[in-house]
Design an enzyme around this catalytic site. Sequence first.
Site, PDB file in Angstrom:
ATOM      1  N   GLY A 119       0.817  -1.200   0.000  1.00  0.00           N
ATOM      2  CA  GLY A 119       0.000   0.000   0.000  1.00  0.00           C
ATOM      3  C   GLY A 119       0.855   1.256   0.000  1.00  0.00           C
ATOM      4  CG  PHE A 120       0.220   6.158  -0.479  1.00  0.00           C
ATOM      5  CD1 PHE A 120       1.420   6.528  -1.066  1.00  0.00           C
ATOM      6  CD2 PHE A 120      -0.576   7.148   0.083  1.00  0.00           C
ATOM      7  CE1 PHE A 120       1.821   7.859  -1.090  1.00  0.00           C
ATOM      8  CE2 PHE A 120      -0.191   8.470   0.057  1.00  0.00           C
ATOM      9  CZ  PHE A 120       1.013   8.829  -0.519  1.00  0.00           C
ATOM     10  CB  ILE A 121       1.083   4.901   4.393  1.00  0.00           C
ATOM     11  CG1 ILE A 121       0.259   6.129   3.966  1.00  0.00           C
ATOM     12  CG2 ILE A 121       1.870   5.207   5.666  1.00  0.00           C
ATOM     13  CD1 ILE A 121      -0.888   6.466   4.905  1.00  0.00           C
ATOM     14  CE1 TYR A 177     -10.298   4.021   6.783  1.00  0.00           C
ATOM     15  CE2 TYR A 177     -10.822   6.346   7.012  1.00  0.00           C
ATOM     16  CZ  TYR A 177      -9.884   5.333   6.931  1.00  0.00           C
ATOM     17  OH  TYR A 177      -8.551   5.628   7.011  1.00  0.00           O
ATOM     18  CE  LYS A 216      -7.964   2.674   9.738  1.00  0.00           C
ATOM     19  NZ  LYS A 216      -6.724   1.868   9.882  1.00  0.00           N
TER      20      LYS A 216
END
Length: 360
Positions: A28-30, A170, A174
């Site tokens: 993934g991106f991060i 979402y 979290k």
Amino acid sequence: MRIGEQALSKKEGGGGSSRRVLVTGTAGFIGFHLAQLLLSEGFHVCGYDGLTDYYDLELKRRRHEMLLRHANFVAIEAMLEDNARLWKAAKAFEPDVIVHLAAQAGVRYSLEKPRAYIESNVVGTFNVMEAARQLEVSHLLMASTSSVYGGNNKMPFAETDKADLPLTIYAATKKASEAMAHAYAHLWDLPTTMFRFFTVYGPWGRPDMVPYKFVKAMVEGRPIDIYNNGNMERDFTYVDDLVRGIRMLMDVAPRVPGQRSTAIPDDSLSPVAPYRVVNIGNSEKIRLLDFIDAIEAELGITAIRNYMPMQMGDVTATWADSSLLNRLTGYCPDTRFRDGVARFVSWFRDYNGLPAAGRQ
């Protein structure tokens, strides 16, 4: 290439730092950027990622291919919900630290596929916490989001503010992860840091995020959708700044109050657990329209702007108070958004084989 449990021996890799970090979400991106930073410092990194098809799998594979060029990186391709695979990989690797970044991302997608968020962000996170508990890691760090601040009107958002009004599934998942993590920290004396991200962007970013969507549409001559008629503000945080913050927080494991040598002002440290929440943001509200102006200037293209009403579940503004991060680590994200946009556009051109700015 080292893919699979067979490559997880503690003897794998040789040289460099002896510290071992299990990072979920490295395709993934991060997670990709964090793994790159850790590998550059000599850490041994095990990347665990399900490579789901939420967005372009080729982009995810390219990220992992780059990481696999490092001798100290091993990749496991499996889902967080597969507890047996996760536990087998974690036990074999024996990490000192776990950084949990993998999640079903996307605020808007949660309106369409809410079950995916429960399975990944709640069940998957529980499996990660169980592995951390059983392995007795020195520090568990897990990703949360600025979306947990939900309907809060007080800004900038501080970690000690209430975050009880999530506006999407979402955000709710979290927030649930934060609550579960606090319970585990208390019950098992498991040092845990939750970090809340604020609108992360940069090279190798996700195609469903605003910078990528806008740049792609503009170079293709398509209109861009601008919600709430452009009356939006975001605390845009450059990805390199974000992962630097995570890296520095790795060395600041929380301790229960009785174990602290000095008090930190406005600390979010729990009074009953080695647990802390930390914002990582650029601490600056940027108008969405100014961000679009910067993209236009960098591309040399005027966007076709399609102004639209507010979208369900969205918020008009985000703004981080990142002073706790600074007090804990001495670090503050500081990349100016115009510089970050320039770097992203440069990467986008290169990745997609487009001519550089100023060339025909």
